[in-house]
Design a protein around this motif. Sequence first.
Motif, mmCIF file in Angstrom:
data_model
loop_
_atom_site.group_PDB
_atom_site.id
_atom_site.type_symbol
_atom_site.label_atom_id
_atom_site.label_comp_id
_atom_site.label_asym_id
_atom_site.label_seq_id
_atom_site.Cartn_x
_atom_site.Cartn_y
_atom_site.Cartn_z
ATOM 1 N N PHE A 147 -25.227 -6.455 60.618
ATOM 2 C CA PHE A 147 -25.258 -7.147 59.325
ATOM 3 C C PHE A 147 -24.463 -8.438 59.507
ATOM 4 C CE2 PHE A 147 -25.157 -2.962 56.590
ATOM 5 C CZ PHE A 147 -26.419 -2.624 57.066
ATOM 6 N N ILE A 148 -24.933 -9.498 58.887
ATOM 7 C CA ILE A 148 -24.172 -10.753 58.937
ATOM 8 C C ILE A 148 -23.752 -11.114 57.509
ATOM 9 C CG2 ILE A 148 -24.137 -13.175 59.671
ATOM 10 C CD1 ILE A 148 -26.512 -12.544 61.502
ATOM 11 N N VAL A 149 -22.466 -11.377 57.339
ATOM 12 C CA VAL A 149 -21.952 -11.787 56.028
ATOM 13 C C VAL A 149 -21.749 -13.288 56.083
ATOM 14 C CG1 VAL A 149 -20.167 -11.445 54.292
ATOM 15 C CG2 VAL A 149 -20.740 -9.569 55.863
ATOM 16 N N THR A 150 -22.407 -14.005 55.183
ATOM 17 C CA THR A 150 -22.352 -15.462 55.261
ATOM 18 C C THR A 150 -22.130 -16.106 53.892
ATOM 19 O OG1 THR A 150 -23.464 -17.398 56.221
ATOM 20 C CG2 THR A 150 -24.850 -15.852 55.042
ATOM 21 N N ASP A 151 -21.830 -17.376 53.927
ATOM 22 C CA ASP A 151 -21.634 -18.147 52.705
ATOM 23 C C ASP A 151 -23.016 -18.501 52.132
ATOM 24 O OD1 ASP A 151 -19.164 -20.266 51.785
ATOM 25 O OD2 ASP A 151 -21.213 -20.849 51.260
ATOM 26 N N ARG A 152 -23.154 -18.376 50.827
ATOM 27 C CA ARG A 152 -24.424 -18.713 50.164
ATOM 28 C C ARG A 152 -25.000 -20.057 50.600
ATOM 29 N NH1 ARG A 152 -24.980 -15.423 45.359
ATOM 30 N NH2 ARG A 152 -22.857 -14.678 45.233
ATOM 31 N N ASP A 153 -24.112 -21.049 50.687
ATOM 32 C CA ASP A 153 -24.552 -22.415 51.002
ATOM 33 C C ASP A 153 -25.131 -22.544 52.410
ATOM 34 O OD1 ASP A 153 -23.637 -23.091 48.547
ATOM 35 O OD2 ASP A 153 -21.789 -24.067 49.256
ATOM 36 N N TYR A 154 -24.796 -21.598 53.270
ATOM 37 C CA TYR A 154 -25.264 -21.690 54.658
ATOM 38 C C TYR A 154 -26.305 -20.637 55.005
ATOM 39 C CZ TYR A 154 -22.031 -25.358 55.620
ATOM 40 O OH TYR A 154 -21.399 -26.569 55.610
ATOM 41 N N ARG A 155 -26.738 -19.925 53.988
ATOM 42 C CA ARG A 155 -27.684 -18.833 54.217
ATOM 43 C C ARG A 155 -28.995 -19.309 54.849
ATOM 44 N NH1 ARG A 155 -27.824 -13.471 51.449
ATOM 45 N NH2 ARG A 155 -29.768 -12.684 52.290
ATOM 46 N N SER A 156 -29.532 -20.401 54.320
ATOM 47 C CA SER A 156 -30.819 -20.844 54.860
ATOM 48 C C SER A 156 -30.648 -21.370 56.287
ATOM 49 C CB SER A 156 -31.471 -21.880 53.951
ATOM 50 O OG SER A 156 -30.621 -22.968 53.810
ATOM 51 N N PHE A 157 -29.506 -21.987 56.536
ATOM 52 C CA PHE A 157 -29.195 -22.462 57.887
ATOM 53 C C PHE A 157 -29.144 -21.273 58.859
ATOM 54 C CE2 PHE A 157 -26.137 -24.023 61.124
ATOM 55 C CZ PHE A 157 -26.771 -25.201 61.474
ATOM 56 N N LEU A 158 -28.468 -20.205 58.418
ATOM 57 C CA LEU A 158 -28.377 -19.000 59.253
ATOM 58 C C LEU A 158 -29.765 -18.380 59.455
ATOM 59 C CD1 LEU A 158 -26.733 -16.770 60.693
ATOM 60 C CD2 LEU A 158 -26.522 -15.639 58.484
ATOM 61 N N GLU A 159 -30.556 -18.376 58.381
ATOM 62 C CA GLU A 159 -31.889 -17.778 58.516
ATOM 63 C C GLU A 159 -32.766 -18.528 59.520
ATOM 64 O OE1 GLU A 159 -32.789 -17.030 54.395
ATOM 65 O OE2 GLU A 159 -31.764 -15.081 54.543
ATOM 66 N N GLU A 160 -32.578 -19.847 59.572
ATOM 67 C CA GLU A 160 -33.307 -20.623 60.590
ATOM 68 C C GLU A 160 -32.874 -20.217 61.996
ATOM 69 O OE1 GLU A 160 -33.085 -24.946 60.191
ATOM 70 O OE2 GLU A 160 -33.401 -24.642 58.038
ATOM 71 N N ILE A 161 -31.561 -20.016 62.147
ATOM 72 C CA ILE A 161 -31.038 -19.584 63.454
ATOM 73 C C ILE A 161 -31.661 -18.242 63.844
ATOM 74 C CG2 ILE A 161 -28.950 -18.679 64.604
ATOM 75 C CD1 ILE A 161 -27.344 -20.857 63.186
ATOM 76 N N LEU A 162 -31.754 -17.344 62.877
ATOM 77 C CA LEU A 162 -32.306 -16.010 63.168
ATOM 78 C C LEU A 162 -33.778 -16.099 63.540
ATOM 79 C CD1 LEU A 162 -30.496 -13.924 60.397
ATOM 80 C CD2 LEU A 162 -29.900 -14.122 62.820
ATOM 81 N N LEU A 163 -34.507 -16.982 62.877
ATOM 82 C CA LEU A 163 -35.935 -17.146 63.200
ATOM 83 C C LEU A 163 -36.127 -17.679 64.615
ATOM 84 C CD1 LEU A 163 -37.469 -18.629 59.924
ATOM 85 C CD2 LEU A 163 -37.959 -16.411 61.002
ATOM 86 N N ARG A 164 -35.239 -18.576 64.998
ATOM 87 C CA ARG A 164 -35.322 -19.189 66.335
ATOM 88 C C ARG A 164 -35.067 -18.182 67.449
ATOM 89 N NH1 ARG A 164 -32.100 -23.711 64.818
ATOM 90 N NH2 ARG A 164 -30.193 -23.032 65.853
#
Length: 231
Positions: free
Chosen positions: A50-67
Amino acid sequence: PKRYCILLAAGSGNRMNFPTPKQFLKLAGRTIIEHTLDMVDGHPEVDEIFIVTDRDYRSFLEEILLRNHYAKVTKVLNGGASRRESSASGIFAVEEDDALVLLHDAVRPFLSHRIISDCYRALETHASVDVAVPAVDTIIEVDEADAIAAIPNRARLRRGQTPQGFRASVLREAHERAMADEGVEVTDDCGLILRYGLGEVHVVEGEERNIKITYPEDLYLADKIFQLKTV
Ligand code: C5P
């Protein structure tokens, strides 16, 4: 029991004096959290991340996960204003009571497979584990006026790292107690176990290279450690 690893990545990185939180800064061409994920996702004993992240960076993290196609990442959760709230968000998302849960700072990319294995192994016989290394400096305790209040015996002092590991039910209870306990701020999850008398915390040997990237200087050191790792 199922084995989880919760990565805490909701910090703002204020001490870095950088607009981007440190887990999203680049090291050897990739973000720090990707290096951490490589280690954790690649460990055969880890079942789910599980990754706990800041709301503001969620989409950034999701891009990383897709990559990257990390096979074990099953949840991305929103963190809180303090590290305690972020770990609470992680532990309350674990459903099983008997699960073995490691909480790890996303900004410690040099976590080794040996440390992960040792933590899970220690959790077979202990309800809570911490990872620590010997203190190389003398640690002094000061009072409010900056005078030395005590110099604890260095031989008994360790510097705490992460991961910290717990049986899920024990950590969940610690966080339930902390939430009912107005204003409590403890810097890490093992501190909660001690505060509420939830048993002994066993210490597993850490590694000097398992650094926490906190200050800009740490990025230089991290770059060198990364070179050591790849030879
Ligand atoms: O700030 P500190 O260096 O103690 O952060 C350790 C880890 O905890 C970092 O990976 C950071 O992203 C995470 N953290 C968090 N939520 C907070 C504060 C820190 O997930 N509110």
